[in-house]
Design a protein around this motif. Sequence first.
Motif, short mmCIF file in Angstrom:
data_model
loop_
_atom_site.label_atom_id
_atom_site.label_comp_id
_atom_site.label_asym_id
_atom_site.label_seq_id
_atom_site.Cartn_x
_atom_site.Cartn_y
_atom_site.Cartn_z
N THR A 146 0.01 -1.84 -6.74
CA THR A 146 1.19 -1.95 -5.66
C THR A 146 2.46 -1.56 -6.55
N SER A 158 -0.67 -4.55 -10.85
CA SER A 158 -2.12 -4.66 -10.61
C SER A 158 -2.58 -6.10 -11.17
N THR A 159 -3.57 -6.50 -10.08
CA THR A 159 -4.24 -7.60 -10.46
C THR A 159 -5.77 -7.34 -10.89
N ALA A 162 -8.49 -8.40 -8.79
CA ALA A 162 -8.81 -9.91 -8.42
C ALA A 162 -8.14 -10.62 -7.22
N ALA A 163 -6.88 -9.95 -6.81
CA ALA A 163 -6.36 -10.62 -5.76
C ALA A 163 -5.22 -9.69 -5.35
N PRO A 164 -5.70 -8.67 -4.44
CA PRO A 164 -4.77 -7.79 -3.95
C PRO A 164 -3.50 -8.46 -3.18
N ILE A 165 -3.72 -9.53 -2.62
CA ILE A 165 -2.69 -10.23 -1.78
C ILE A 165 -1.69 -10.69 -2.61
N LEU A 166 -2.12 -11.38 -3.74
CA LEU A 166 -1.38 -11.81 -4.90
C LEU A 166 -0.33 -10.41 -5.31
N GLN A 168 0.67 -8.05 -3.81
CA GLN A 168 1.69 -7.92 -2.49
C GLN A 168 2.76 -8.95 -2.62
#
Length: 504
Positions: A146, A158-159, A162-166, A168
Amino acid sequence: MSALSPIIRAVVRQPIEREATRIEPLAVLPVFFRLSNQTAVVAGGSDAAAWKAELLLAAGARLQLFAPSQTVGEQFTRLLARDQGDGRIAHHDRGWTPDGFAGAAIAIADAQTETEARAFYAAAKAAGVPVNIIDKPDYCDFQFGTIVNRSPVVVGISTDGAAPILAQAIRRKIETLLPASLAAWAEMARKLRATFHARLEPGLHRRAFWERFVDHAFGPTPGPAAEQALLDECDRITRAGGKATGRVMLVGAGPGDAELLTLKAVRSLQAADVILFDDLVSDSVLELARREAKRILVGKRGGRPSCKQDDINDMMVKLARAGKHVVRLKSGDPMIFGRAGEEIDRLDAEGIPVDVVPGITAGLAMAATLGLSLTHRDCARSVRFITGHSRKGSVPDDIDWTAAADPSATTIFYMAGTTADQIAAKLRAHGLDGHTPVVIASALSRPDEEVWRGELDLLPAKLREKRHGSPVLIGIGAVFGRRAATLFNHDEGEDHHPLSRSAG
């Protein structure tokens, strides 16, 4: 051995007890591709591929798009329409072939099947081209992450999937921290960097200039005179000549929670060469500091081996004289019972620049924890912060107890764990009602936070009962009686206002 070691050995009388790791293990390595005028292969005409293509175009790449016309979606159709005349997208009305990777710097595909993904990945690897296949992490050499765009400042998040929403959510938070004006300042730095370095000697002079530049970069958008002002600043530093003197910043670390730091405090920690920190400063605050900064514990705690104030003053002077940017990191606010006055006086006398960055003092952190206004107009007309501990170990002799016992005031006693009985007796002797609400707090905003509520007459007994590993704060006044039923549980069989709640 570090050049700082002789200075540190000459002054510090206790070992360094805490040393943060420079870098913890990374799930992925963040890198930045330079793609200006480089060839990027994109296979597939889907909207997902179009979004990746927009990122590549924004980075200056030239696209080789392989996709039959009937598979090109709406987003890619718009990109192709905008590109007419620019020639940055070459559309091949067919699927990809291995010879399409020749000369490519990067390859992206939206593969519909595992078989296609495996074949595209193998062909790209055979051509030595880094590859990303959308939504198929097993066939990705890299991730896009992101982005926060203040180009030429670019932040990637970057996660590791694991959690793209996190990611964002993190991006939204960073967006609020980085002003839009940062882009203009960074562009100016790129434009004039060679000029700045031609006028400034490497080392302390350049470092001093860039630190001042950073202070500007987080301010308003640069005006027409900004470039000349920066060049004039270079000339002033050059004319000063000799060995540059460092500076000292007295920075408030707040009560413990790193999220309560001011933005300026974080920037100060990121710019420090040396950090002299109190024993009460949390590890989460120190984690935000510049990795290369030397960290020296100079804590002063009652009843424990401590660094003398004169030693701390000497150390700040010696380090600044050596050209270091020193951060004196104090828990709470430096100007509230933090001996900042003594330190400022010494630095002023030595001609060393000193700045102060305020922090959230414990009294205000307690009010926030309880959700209480210290100046609620139905209860209080003033607030007093009073030290509960003198050099002799008792309450100070010069406290105005008549004012402290004013029922229309809110009074906060700092460092009062061992003097609560004296405080209660003095207040009662000067007319304060024994049923006046009281709050006792320790480790505010930390995982081991504890808060108890009661009344003045019960204060000494409760503090004798409790054993505290951190300094105790005592709040006294009518405001602490508000919201009692909401904030505190009362067990039957205890007094009307039992000190019964632990918020740890």
